[in-house]
Design a protein around this motif. Structure first.
Motif, PDB file in Angstrom:
ATOM      1  N   GLU A 229       0.985  -1.423  -0.253  1.00  0.00           N
ATOM      2  CA  GLU A 229      -0.310  -0.157   0.177  1.00  0.00           C
ATOM      3  C   GLU A 229       0.814   1.407  -0.357  1.00  0.00           C
ATOM      4  OE1 GLU A 229      -3.282  -0.091  -0.420  1.00  0.00           O
ATOM      5  OE2 GLU A 229      -4.456  -1.865  -0.521  1.00  0.00           O
ATOM      6  N   LEU A 230       2.415   1.327   0.654  1.00  0.00           N
ATOM      7  CA  LEU A 230       3.342   2.593   0.889  1.00  0.00           C
ATOM      8  C   LEU A 230       3.384   2.518  -0.440  1.00  0.00           C
ATOM      9  CD1 LEU A 230       5.138   1.602   4.124  1.00  0.00           C
ATOM     10  CD2 LEU A 230       3.161   3.308   3.319  1.00  0.00           C
ATOM     11  N   ASP A 231       3.514   2.089  -1.114  1.00  0.00           N
ATOM     12  CA  ASP A 231       3.543   2.066  -2.294  1.00  0.00           C
ATOM     13  C   ASP A 231       3.016   1.899  -3.544  1.00  0.00           C
ATOM     14  OD1 ASP A 231       6.783   0.621  -1.743  1.00  0.00           O
ATOM     15  OD2 ASP A 231       6.196  -1.456  -2.095  1.00  0.00           O
ATOM     16  N   ASP A 232       1.633   1.708  -4.092  1.00  0.00           N
ATOM     17  CA  ASP A 232       1.061   2.298  -4.187  1.00  0.00           C
ATOM     18  C   ASP A 232       0.736   4.165  -3.683  1.00  0.00           C
ATOM     19  OD1 ASP A 232      -0.791   2.358  -5.878  1.00  0.00           O
ATOM     20  OD2 ASP A 232      -2.359   1.143  -4.742  1.00  0.00           O
ATOM     21  N   ILE A 233       0.661   4.586  -2.619  1.00  0.00           N
ATOM     22  CA  ILE A 233       1.124   5.393  -2.269  1.00  0.00           C
ATOM     23  C   ILE A 233       2.522   6.634  -3.186  1.00  0.00           C
ATOM     24  CG2 ILE A 233       1.223   7.323  -0.720  1.00  0.00           C
ATOM     25  CD1 ILE A 233      -0.579   5.201   1.685  1.00  0.00           C
ATOM     26  N   LEU A 234       2.610   6.679  -2.529  1.00  0.00           N
ATOM     27  CA  LEU A 234       4.161   6.543  -3.340  1.00  0.00           C
ATOM     28  C   LEU A 234       3.639   6.441  -5.104  1.00  0.00           C
ATOM     29  CD1 LEU A 234       6.818   7.717  -3.946  1.00  0.00           C
ATOM     30  CD2 LEU A 234       7.673   5.588  -3.983  1.00  0.00           C
ATOM     31  N   SER A 235       3.361   6.112  -5.673  1.00  0.00           N
ATOM     32  CA  SER A 235       3.054   5.882  -7.097  1.00  0.00           C
ATOM     33  C   SER A 235       1.875   6.626  -7.597  1.00  0.00           C
ATOM     34  CB  SER A 235       2.223   4.255  -7.268  1.00  0.00           C
ATOM     35  OG  SER A 235       1.921   4.117  -8.845  1.00  0.00           O
ATOM     36  N   THR A 236       0.672   6.655  -6.300  1.00  0.00           N
ATOM     37  CA  THR A 236      -0.565   7.452  -6.839  1.00  0.00           C
ATOM     38  C   THR A 236       0.436   9.480  -6.806  1.00  0.00           C
ATOM     39  OG1 THR A 236      -2.086   6.334  -6.127  1.00  0.00           O
ATOM     40  CG2 THR A 236      -2.479   8.101  -5.697  1.00  0.00           C
ATOM     41  N   THR A 237       1.305   9.306  -5.338  1.00  0.00           N
ATOM     42  CA  THR A 237       1.373  10.616  -5.632  1.00  0.00           C
ATOM     43  C   THR A 237       2.641  11.431  -6.924  1.00  0.00           C
ATOM     44  OG1 THR A 237       2.254  10.216  -2.977  1.00  0.00           O
ATOM     45  CG2 THR A 237       3.062  12.011  -3.902  1.00  0.00           C
ATOM     46  N   ARG A 238       3.201  10.289  -7.280  1.00  0.00           N
ATOM     47  CA  ARG A 238       3.479  10.669  -8.355  1.00  0.00           C
ATOM     48  C   ARG A 238       2.709  10.827  -9.397  1.00  0.00           C
ATOM     49  NH1 ARG A 238       8.010   6.013  -8.447  1.00  0.00           N
ATOM     50  NH2 ARG A 238       9.790   6.425  -6.545  1.00  0.00           N
TER      51      ARG A 238
END
Length: 386
Positions: A229-238
Motif C-alpha cells: 500500500e505504501l508503494d501504491d501511495i508513492l505511485s499515486t503521489t507521482r
C-alpha cells in the motif's frame, strides 16, 4: 573620453522624445495632412493678394503652430488651438478667396477628438461664423453665395466633428469591451484551473488519504500488504505531481473508459462495491464531451466517498433518443445538506458548457442519484476488426 557614451545616450533619448506626428493618426491622416499643408502654403505664398509676403509667412507660421498643438492635445489646448486656427483661416479666406475655407477640414477633424462636448459645440459654432464672415466680406451681403459648392463644404465641416466624435467613442468602447473580455477570459481560466485542481488533485489526494488510513491499520496486522500500500501511495503521489503539470499546461483528454476503471478501484479501496451497467459502449463522443463526462464522474465519485457513507454504487450508461445519460447512484445517507459545494457547481458548469444538464437528488429508498445528460448527434463507432 569617459563622458562620450553618456552624451550619446542623452542625444538618443532627446531624439526619441521628439514627437513630430501622433502614431495613432499616422496611418489614416498623415498623408492627407501633409498634402493639405503643402497646398495651403503653396496657394498662399503664390497668390497675388494684398497681403505682404511677411504677413503671409507669419499667418502660416501661426496656423501651423495652432495645428501642431491641436494634433497633440484633447483638452482646453485643443479648443484654443482650433479657435485660433479657424480665425487664421478666416483671415486667409478674406484675402485669398472663399476657396480657402476648404482647409477648415484640418481642424474640423481634430475638434471631434475633444474630451468636452462643449468644446465640440463651440467649435461647430465657430466654423459656422467663419463661413458667414468670409462670405459677407466677399459679397458684401450676409446671405449671398456666389459659389454653390460653399454650402456643402460648410455643412460637411459642421457635421464632421460630430462624426469623428462618434467614431472615437466607438473606438473607446471597443477598447473597454476588449479589456472586459480579457478579464472574463482570465476569470474563466482561473475558474477552470480551480475546478481542475479541485476535481483532479482532490480526487487523487482523497485516494492517498484512504490508502494511508488503510496502511495505518495494516502496519501491525499485515506488514507485507502495508508495504504494498505504501508503494501504491508513492505511485499515486507521482500521479498527483503529473496531474499538476497537466493542469498547468492544459486540460488533456481523459477517456471515460479509463475513468470508470479508476473510479472502480477507488470505490473498492474505500470498501464500496461497484457495479457498471453500460448499455451503449459503441457510442462515439467528441473528445471534449468525453473529457467533461469523465471529470464529472470523477467528481461525483469523490463526493460519494467523502459524504455518502454508502456501501454500494451503481453506474448506468444509456443512450435514448440521441441523449447520452450517465447515472451514479448509491445507498448512502442522501443529501443532508442541500447547498451546492464546489464539486456540484463544477459538474453543472461543465455540463452547461456542453449544453447538457447535471442533476443530483435523493432516492426515495435512501441514497443519492447523480444524473448527467448530453445530447449527441454522432454515429456509432465502427466495430473493431480483430
Amino acid at each position: 573620453m569617459p563622458f562620450k557614451p553618456l552624451q550619446i545616450n542623452r542625444r538618443q533619448k532627446l531624439v526619441t522624445n521628439i514627437k513630430i506626428y501622433p502614431k495613432d493618426q499616422a496611418r489614416q491622416y498623415l498623408i492627407i495632412d501633409v498634402v493639405s499643408i503643402i497646398f495651403l502654403v503653396s496657394l498662399v505664398l503664390s497668390s497675388k493678394s494684398d497681403l505682404p509676403i511677411l504677413v503671409k509667412v507669419i499667418i502660416l507660421s501661426l496656423f501651423l503652430s495652432a495645428f501642431y498643438f491641436a494634433l497633440w492635445y484633447r483638452d482646453w489646448r485643443l479648443h484654443l488651438a482650433t479657435l485660433s486656427g479657424l480665425f487664421l483661416i478666416t483671415i486667409i479666406s478674406i484675402y485669398e478667396g472663399s476657396i480657402m475655407l476648404t482647409f477648415g477640414f484640418m481642424f474640423a477633424d481634430l475638434i471631434g477628438r475633444a474630451k468636452a462636448k462643449w468644446h465640440i459645440a463651440s467649435a461647430m459654432i465657430a466654423i459656422t461664423l467663419m463661413f458667414i464672415v468670409v462670405l459677407w466680406a466677399e459679397t458684401g451681403e450676409l446671405f449671398k453665395i456666389e459659389e454653390p459648392m460653399i454650402i456643402p463644404i460648410m455643412m460637411i465641416q459642421i457635421v464632421f466633428p460630430l462624426l469623428i466624435y462618434f467614431i472615437e467613442k466607438t473606438k473607446s468602447l471597443k477598447v473597454e469591451l476588449a479589456a472586459v473580455n480579457t478579464q472574463l477570459v482570465q476569470q474563466d481560466e482561473r475558474q477552470r484551473i480551480a475546478r481542475d485542481l479541485h476535481d483532479t488533485i482532490g480526487h487523487t489526494l482523497t485516494m492517498i488519504k484512504i490508502k494511508t488510513e488503510l496502511t495505518t491499520k495494516l502496519m501491525d496486522r499485515d506488514p507485507n500488504r502495508a508495504k504494498d500500500e505504501l508503494d501504491d501511495i508513492l505511485s499515486t503521489t507521482r500521479t498527483a505531481l503529473k496531474q499538476v503539470r497537466e493542469i498547468v499546461s492544459d486540460m488533456n483528454f481523459i477517456s471515460l473508459e479509463s475513468e470508470l476503471y479508476h473510479c472502480k478501484n477507488l470505490l473498492q479501496t474505500a470498501t464500496i462495491s461497484f457495479k457498471l451497467n453500460h448499455r451503449c459502449p459503441n457510442t462515439l463522443l467528441a473528445s471534449v464531451e468525453e473529457t467533461m463526462l469523465a471529470l464529472c464522474l470523477r467528481e461525483a465519485t469523490t463526493n460519494l466517498i467523502k459524504h455518502s457513507q454508502a456501501k454500494n454504487c451503481i453506474v448506468e450508461i444509456d443512450c435514448i433518443d440521441h441523449i447520452y445519460c450517465l447515472k451514479i447512484s448509491d445507498d448512502g445517507v442522501g443529501l443532508v445538506n442541500q447547498g451546492l459545494g464546489n464539486g456540484i457547481s463544477s459538474m453543472k458548469e461543465r455540463m452547461s458548457a456542453l449544453q447538457g444538464t447535471a442533476s443530483i437528488k435523493n432516492i426515495a429508498t435512501g441514497g443519492t442519484i447523480v444524473t448527467f445528460k448530453l445530447s449527441i448527434q454522432h454515429s456509432r463507432k465502427e466495430a473493431q476488426i480483430l
